[in-house]
Design an enzyme around this catalytic site. Structure first.
Site, PDB file in Angstrom:
ATOM      1  N   LYS A  44       0.859  -1.327   0.035  1.00  0.00           N
ATOM      2  CA  LYS A  44       0.202   0.110  -0.146  1.00  0.00           C
ATOM      3  C   LYS A  44       0.833   1.416  -0.199  1.00  0.00           C
ATOM      4  O   LYS A  44       0.261   2.256   0.037  1.00  0.00           O
ATOM      5  CB  LYS A  44      -0.832   0.118   1.239  1.00  0.00           C
ATOM      6  CG  LYS A  44      -2.105  -1.087   1.166  1.00  0.00           C
ATOM      7  CD  LYS A  44      -2.926  -1.146   2.206  1.00  0.00           C
ATOM      8  CE  LYS A  44      -3.969  -2.366   2.344  1.00  0.00           C
ATOM      9  NZ  LYS A  44      -4.708  -2.190   1.191  1.00  0.00           N
ATOM     10  N   LYS A  81      -2.909 -11.977  -8.262  1.00  0.00           N
ATOM     11  CA  LYS A  81      -4.138 -12.560  -7.823  1.00  0.00           C
ATOM     12  C   LYS A  81      -5.351 -11.856  -8.175  1.00  0.00           C
ATOM     13  O   LYS A  81      -5.093 -10.559  -8.202  1.00  0.00           O
ATOM     14  CB  LYS A  81      -4.143 -13.048  -6.221  1.00  0.00           C
ATOM     15  CG  LYS A  81      -3.857 -11.743  -5.621  1.00  0.00           C
ATOM     16  CD  LYS A  81      -4.629 -12.134  -4.028  1.00  0.00           C
ATOM     17  CE  LYS A  81      -4.636 -10.630  -3.243  1.00  0.00           C
ATOM     18  NZ  LYS A  81      -4.973 -10.958  -2.015  1.00  0.00           N
ATOM     19  N   LYS A 119     -10.224  -6.843  -6.897  1.00  0.00           N
ATOM     20  CA  LYS A 119     -11.197  -5.769  -7.614  1.00  0.00           C
ATOM     21  C   LYS A 119     -10.422  -4.546  -7.576  1.00  0.00           C
ATOM     22  O   LYS A 119     -10.497  -3.833  -8.850  1.00  0.00           O
ATOM     23  CB  LYS A 119     -12.341  -5.615  -6.502  1.00  0.00           C
ATOM     24  CG  LYS A 119     -12.071  -5.451  -5.009  1.00  0.00           C
ATOM     25  CD  LYS A 119     -13.176  -5.537  -4.321  1.00  0.00           C
ATOM     26  CE  LYS A 119     -12.847  -5.494  -2.650  1.00  0.00           C
ATOM     27  NZ  LYS A 119     -12.840  -6.816  -2.086  1.00  0.00           N
TER      28      LYS A 119
END
Length: 333
Positions: A119, A197, A200
């Site tokens: 992040k 992977k 969304k």
């Protein structure tokens, strides 16, 4: 029901759930719910640890996640579906447990370290994100969960819960249950891009709610073998997401093996394989989408299901907090 072992599981409401969620957890939850006392948490408080500036995103996805749960067959009459933030006892336990772990230990947690890197927080790590393992320990112990379904990458989080439980029981009184990991055997589903992977946020996901048209577009645009340029060229099956999906969702295993053989030899085009996958996924997702659409006609009733589940979950959490307060000698009245 009470003599059954307890499972705690859940998802962050940051978007509609997708095939990766189905393969990784949803399918298993449906199978387990008859044999276990299962609590399914919509983790909105945890979602806010890195979405604090976008609460609307979290709020709107409460209903979306609930619809996905109901659509795949999680039965609210059997499983307890609840909203995390509406069980304030979880925050209370979190506060007590924060005194049982050090900042350095939290920083060393491999899962947290990896997610902080992903992040790109830099030096601006939200305190709530750093202390997520403690919050998770509160969630797990509030319901005295015996089992927590996790992927291998999540094991360090559960290990930290065990550490907190052991320390609490040693210092105060042995009232907390030490959970065990129920490690998922399912491989993490690669996204349609064939690189990461399914996620969304990466835009490489096929959602459970996707329309017939959208599913077809996503399947026909899927990554395959970049060296399989002409139909007659030999193709690579391993690492090819189209075949990975066929392995998981196509019930005719014999036909899938034939396709693999032809593809490896050469003579089978990507379009033909994708068309088969499209039909397989259409057949698989259609009943899920239709059940979802039926539930979506009455959002008030879906929220009522969550309200009832949350009330039931809170009753259990209140009992645990009462025991915890007594053990800590802070039950003053």
């Amino acid at each position: 029901m009470e003599d059954k072992k307890v499972i705690l599981t859940g998802d962050r409401p940051t978007g509609k759930l997708h095939l990766g969620h189905y393969v990784g957890s949803l399918e298993n939850r449906v199978k387990l719910q008859d044999d276990y006392n299962q609590f399914v948490m919509i983790a909105d408080a945890q979602a806010l640890t890195d979405n604090a500036d976008n609460p609307r995103k979290v709020r709107e996805n409460i209903l979306e996640v609930a619809l996905d749960y109901l659509a795949v067959g999680i039965d609210p009459e059997i499983s307890t579906i609840f909203i995390q933030s509406l069980v304030p006892e979880l925050a209370e336990l979190n506060m007590y447990y924060l005194n049982l772990v050090t900042v350095n230990r939290l920083r060393r947690n491999p899962t947290i370290k990896n997610e902080i890197k992903q992040k790109a927080f830099g030096e601006s790590i939200p305190a709530g994100f750093l202390t997520y393992p403690v919050s998770q320990a509160a969630d797990i112990t509030a319901f005295k969960a015996n089992l927590v379904p996790v992927g291998e990458d999540q094991l360090p989080l559960l290990e930290q819960t065990v550490e907190i439980v052991r320390r609490f029981n040693r210092i105060y009184e042995a009232v907390l249950v030490e959970p065990q990991a129920l490690v998922s055997k399912a491989a993490r589903l690669v996204g349609t891009d064939g690189k990461n992977k399914m996620s969304k946020s990466l835009g490489n996901a096929i959602s459970l709610a996707d329309s017939h048209k959208v599913i077809k577009e996503k399947v026909m645009g899927m990554f395959t073998d970049p060296n399989h340029i002409k139909v007659e060229d030999p193709g690579q099956v391993e690492g090819n997401p189209v075949f990975e999906y066929l392995d998981l969702f196509d019930s005719d295993k014999e036909e899938v093996e034939k396709l693999k053989t032809y593809y490896r030899k050469g003579g089978l085009g990507d379009v033909k394989v994708k068309k088969r996958l499209n039909q397989v996924l259409q057949d698989f997702l259609k009943p899920i989408r239709e059940r979802r659409e039926e539930y979506a006609k009455d959002p008030e009733e879906v929220m009522n299901i969550l309200k009832k589940g949350t009330e039931k979950a809170r009753q259990k959490a209140v009992q645990t907090v009462d025991e915890v307060r007594k053990a800590m000698q802070i039950d003053y009245y």
